[in-house]
Design a protein around this motif. Structure first.
Motif, PDB file in Angstrom:
ATOM      1  N   TYR A 163      67.272  44.694 -13.125  1.00  0.00           N
ATOM      2  CA  TYR A 163      67.595  45.499 -12.822  1.00  0.00           C
ATOM      3  C   TYR A 163      68.311  46.497 -13.576  1.00  0.00           C
ATOM      4  O   TYR A 163      67.364  48.050 -12.927  1.00  0.00           O
ATOM      5  CB  TYR A 163      68.479  45.532 -11.287  1.00  0.00           C
ATOM      6  CG  TYR A 163      67.320  44.071 -10.362  1.00  0.00           C
ATOM      7  CD1 TYR A 163      66.986  44.816  -9.434  1.00  0.00           C
ATOM      8  CD2 TYR A 163      68.298  42.770 -10.536  1.00  0.00           C
ATOM      9  CE1 TYR A 163      66.512  43.937  -8.277  1.00  0.00           C
ATOM     10  CE2 TYR A 163      67.534  42.280  -9.317  1.00  0.00           C
ATOM     11  CZ  TYR A 163      66.623  42.950  -8.373  1.00  0.00           C
ATOM     12  OH  TYR A 163      65.836  41.817  -7.164  1.00  0.00           O
ATOM     13  N   ILE A 168      60.453  41.646 -12.010  1.00  0.00           N
ATOM     14  CA  ILE A 168      61.313  40.978 -11.000  1.00  0.00           C
ATOM     15  C   ILE A 168      61.611  40.773  -9.652  1.00  0.00           C
ATOM     16  O   ILE A 168      61.425  39.869  -9.224  1.00  0.00           O
ATOM     17  CB  ILE A 168      61.990  43.063 -10.263  1.00  0.00           C
ATOM     18  CG1 ILE A 168      62.566  43.819 -11.546  1.00  0.00           C
ATOM     19  CG2 ILE A 168      63.125  43.008  -9.153  1.00  0.00           C
ATOM     20  CD1 ILE A 168      63.662  44.839 -11.065  1.00  0.00           C
ATOM     21  N   LYS A 169      60.245  40.682  -9.555  1.00  0.00           N
ATOM     22  CA  LYS A 169      59.432  39.431  -7.882  1.00  0.00           C
ATOM     23  C   LYS A 169      59.294  38.516  -8.258  1.00  0.00           C
ATOM     24  O   LYS A 169      59.608  37.346  -7.835  1.00  0.00           O
ATOM     25  CB  LYS A 169      57.921  40.690  -7.702  1.00  0.00           C
ATOM     26  CG  LYS A 169      58.023  41.747  -6.930  1.00  0.00           C
ATOM     27  CD  LYS A 169      56.311  42.397  -6.009  1.00  0.00           C
ATOM     28  CE  LYS A 169      56.203  43.995  -5.617  1.00  0.00           C
ATOM     29  NZ  LYS A 169      55.241  44.058  -5.841  1.00  0.00           N
ATOM     30  N   GLU A 214      63.984  37.317  -8.251  1.00  0.00           N
ATOM     31  CA  GLU A 214      64.966  38.144  -8.434  1.00  0.00           C
ATOM     32  C   GLU A 214      66.324  38.368  -8.056  1.00  0.00           C
ATOM     33  O   GLU A 214      66.646  39.181  -7.632  1.00  0.00           O
ATOM     34  CB  GLU A 214      64.112  37.843  -6.601  1.00  0.00           C
ATOM     35  CG  GLU A 214      63.042  38.408  -6.458  1.00  0.00           C
ATOM     36  CD  GLU A 214      62.546  38.139  -4.706  1.00  0.00           C
ATOM     37  OE1 GLU A 214      63.381  37.740  -4.260  1.00  0.00           O
ATOM     38  OE2 GLU A 214      61.717  38.697  -4.180  1.00  0.00           O
ATOM     39  N   LYS A 250      71.949  46.848  -7.441  1.00  0.00           N
ATOM     40  CA  LYS A 250      71.443  45.647  -7.253  1.00  0.00           C
ATOM     41  C   LYS A 250      71.938  44.822  -8.568  1.00  0.00           C
ATOM     42  O   LYS A 250      72.101  43.536  -8.139  1.00  0.00           O
ATOM     43  CB  LYS A 250      69.837  45.283  -7.321  1.00  0.00           C
ATOM     44  CG  LYS A 250      69.596  43.997  -7.214  1.00  0.00           C
ATOM     45  CD  LYS A 250      70.055  43.407  -5.898  1.00  0.00           C
ATOM     46  CE  LYS A 250      69.432  41.917  -5.387  1.00  0.00           C
ATOM     47  NZ  LYS A 250      70.183  41.690  -4.257  1.00  0.00           N
TER      48      LYS A 250
END
Length: 390
Positions: free
Chosen positions: A330, A320-321, A324, A352
């Motif tokens: 998510y 995810i980093k 994003e 999210k």
């Protein structure tokens, strides 16, 4: 008609030559024909003209005779181009009625095209009408007629095979598909139906042997899907008969190429999950994807039900980093956390996810999380929002 004009021009030139030649040499020439007491005398020119007239008259009588005979034989050329035009109009009227849903009118129109030259397409269309009217015997009859025409043969065999498959007769369908000519065997729909017949009969090894030759004939997605089905079918058979440990041993015996095939990996992981071996499945998912996420593995990660999925959670947070804006990551994190009982992380990730891209499954999980907190109003809101999505 062109040849007729050429013939008439040739006759005119011949007659002109016969008339002009005697005038140039000053001698007409005579022919005497004696039959018993009767004598017929004529010039050479008259004789030639008489022969030509007799030949033309014989040709006209011959054509007239065969035209009259065709009326009694039922020939489709009774009235020449007029009959062809009527059949062509009936064909177009039948197609139009078929599209409009006027099946009775379409059936009536196509019946008038049986003597026309439509390369069997009229029989294919008539079969479609008969199928819509649930006239099964008539459908088969019309398709058999269409098979007699080279241009409609493949289409007729494909439809016949689909009918066999609908009736559960996969062996007959495969036999029919194998009867096509060598060139037609590479037709994409023929290949797809063959694969489906083999799969429905559980002939996984035969399907696997053929899949390599069919790869260029299938779309990439189709090839992956069939690879998955083959692997899933073979793995399910082993797991059901010999158990999960035998499945793991079988995996290790596979060729390296197959063990690195993403479709086979996904099928193997699915079987581990089905056998309740979620920890082994998690380990495979982590080993077989490092920096980038394999989209084929996302639905599998969502199925994991682990009390402590820390390794997978850390991996998902790392992915995810690097991306994003990826709603799927998510969503996956939310599902993994939900199954592990971490409601806080699950709700955070799912909120999210639906913010980036609304998903019905995610909204339903959020509704369930809200119910756990006894927040019925929010649970109802998420439920309604999810049900509004297709």
């Amino acid at each position: 008609m062109r040849w007729l004009f050429i013939a008439l021009a040739a006759v005119a030139i011949l007659v002109a030559a016969l008339v002009i030649a005697p005038m140039l040499i000053g001698e007409k020439g005579y022919v005497l024909i004696a039959i018993g007491d009767t004598a017929i005398e004529m010039t050479v020119i008259s004789l030639v003209i008489s022969v030509i007239v007799a030949f033309v008259g014989w040709w006209i009588i011959k054509k007239l005779f065969f035209w009259i005979m065709s009326l009694f034989k039922g020939s489709h050329r009774w009235f020449g181009s007029l009959g062809e035009r009527r059949r062509r109009n009936a064909f177009y009227r039948g197609l139009q009625a078929l599209v409009e849903g006027e099946l009775a009118e379409a059936k009536k129109a196509f019946k008038q095209t049986t003597e026309g030259d439509f390369d069997g397409v009229n029989y294919l269309a008539a079969a479609q009408v008969a199928r819509a009217l649930d006239e099964k015997d008539r459908v088969r009859y019309l398709l058999e007629q269409a098979e007699d025409y080279p241009r409609s043969r493949i289409a007729a065999i494909i439809v016949q095979s689909r009918l066999d498959m609908e009736e559960g007769n996969y062996q007959q369908a495969l036999k029919r598909l194998n009867s096509v000519e060598e060139k037609a065997a590479e037709h994409r729909q023929v290949v797809k139906l063959k694969a489906e017949c083999l799969a429905r009969q559980g002939h996984w090894q035969e399907l696997q042997n053929n899949l390599g030759n069919w790869k260029k004939l299938l779309d990439k997605d189709d090839y992956v899907r069939w690879s998955q089905r083959i692997a899933k079918g073979k793995f399910a058979e082993i797991a059901s008969k010999q158990g999960a440990n035998a499945l793991k041993q079988h995996w290790e015996t596979l060729p390296r190429k197959l063990r690195h095939d993403t479709a086979y990996q996904a099928a193997y992981i699915q079987q581990l999950i089905d056998q309740g071996m979620h920890s082994d499945a998690q380990q495979c998912l982590l080993d077989w994807q490092k920096r980038e996420v394999e989209p084929l593995f996302i639905p599998l990660m969502k199925q994991l039900n682990l009390a402590n999925p820390t390794p997978l959670v850390k991996a998902l947070e790392g992915w995810i980093k690097r991306d994003e804006k990826n709603a799927a990551l998510y969503s996956t994190l939310g599902h993994v956390a939900f199954h592990a009982g971490d409601d806080v992380l699950a709700e955070k990730a799912l909120l999210k996810s639906v913010k980036l891209s609304e998903d019905k499954t995610d909204l339903m999980l959020l509704s369930e999380l809200s119910e756990r907190r006894q927040d019925n109003a929010q649970a109802l809101m998420f439920y309604k929002q999810g049900m509004s999505l297709q």
